[in-house]
Design an enzyme around this catalytic site. Sequence first.
Site, PDB file in Angstrom:
ATOM      1  N   ASP A 189      87.042  25.639 -28.521  1.00  0.00           N
ATOM      2  CA  ASP A 189      87.825  26.695 -27.873  1.00  0.00           C
ATOM      3  C   ASP A 189      86.896  27.718 -27.223  1.00  0.00           C
ATOM      4  OD1 ASP A 189      90.074  28.047 -26.948  1.00  0.00           O
ATOM      5  OD2 ASP A 189      90.379  29.163 -28.811  1.00  0.00           O
ATOM      6  N   HIS A 194      84.632  35.009 -20.889  1.00  0.00           N
ATOM      7  CA  HIS A 194      85.104  36.131 -20.073  1.00  0.00           C
ATOM      8  C   HIS A 194      83.878  36.947 -19.678  1.00  0.00           C
ATOM      9  CE1 HIS A 194      89.433  35.646 -20.773  1.00  0.00           C
ATOM     10  NE2 HIS A 194      89.140  35.396 -22.039  1.00  0.00           N
TER      11      HIS A 194
END
EC number: 3.5.2.3
Length: 343
Positions: free
Chosen positions: A247, A251
């Site tokens: 996962d 960002h």
Amino acid sequence: MTTITITRPDDWHIHLRDGAQLKDTVRDISRYMGRAIVMPNLVPPAIDTETALTYYDRIKAQVPAGSQFEPLMVLYLTDKTSPDEIRRAKASGKIVAAKLYPAGATTNSDSGVTDLKNIYPALEAMQEVGMLFLVHGEVTDSSIDIFDRERVFIENILSKIVADFPELKIVLEHITTKDAVDFVTQASDNVAATITAHHLLYNRNHMLAGGIRPHFYCLPILKRNTHQQALLAAAASGSKKFFLGTDSAPHAKDKKEAACGCAGSYTAHAAIELYAEAFESVNALDKLEAFASFNGPDFYNLPRNADTITLVKKPWNVPATYPLGDTNVVPIRAGEAIDWQVE
């Protein structure tokens, strides 16, 4: 010097993003992962076969020379996903699963499913053609505490889906609770789960005690230590139901270190090394290969990778940032040491 050689691993849950960021995310994950299940929550999301396949082409264009890395594509389920679209996706040979994002549950999930009944025709088609169903297992009801949203999803929603579609292969992704471990363990052989490195290595104290550390903020959110220990026990148990899914979700630094920071932790820079640390912490390095390299392809009915990688116990310092398109991402363990590296 301690070394371990394992069959080349795969990542059964990753976010590669798109555009200028793609070259950096693909570079990192393709260094030693053979394949990766690529999440479809782009802007706009990959809601149909054509969009998913053009995304596949963009990813492949960024794979470094000499790498055999293969992206495995996923369809983003919406209230309007049709059985015909499922059949088209399956027939493509490149789309291996479809993903449930409850609307509003995580990054770029606004196009997600508002009512499970809306996707029952699609689920029936998936069960029929043998396409896997990937689940972000959290409810989105704002009255439910964020630390309870996985448990409530399992109790109220997932248990019903499993009962209604007994032949559907289901992956409960990035599990974070003992509740999820127990549910998957007790369910039929058609139900499995991925576990991230950061949920094995960290708990909510790491994120919240002594100051807020935004780079640990992800969804599902880190839970208490007892849940972390349950995840470690599951991963190291030898059960075929649990396998590697990072996962890894990059960002930009300024999007994380903000008054309203984005959810997602970046681990693709050192995925298998971090998992090695986690398994070593519970004296289970002998169980790492099955978790990282066997259980995933076996569940997906895909061949295991034929080659190997070697990990050596030799600490190295993680850079403070990595390039991410025209910006930078702060990775997990930034500026600190990781005990293992790939030789």
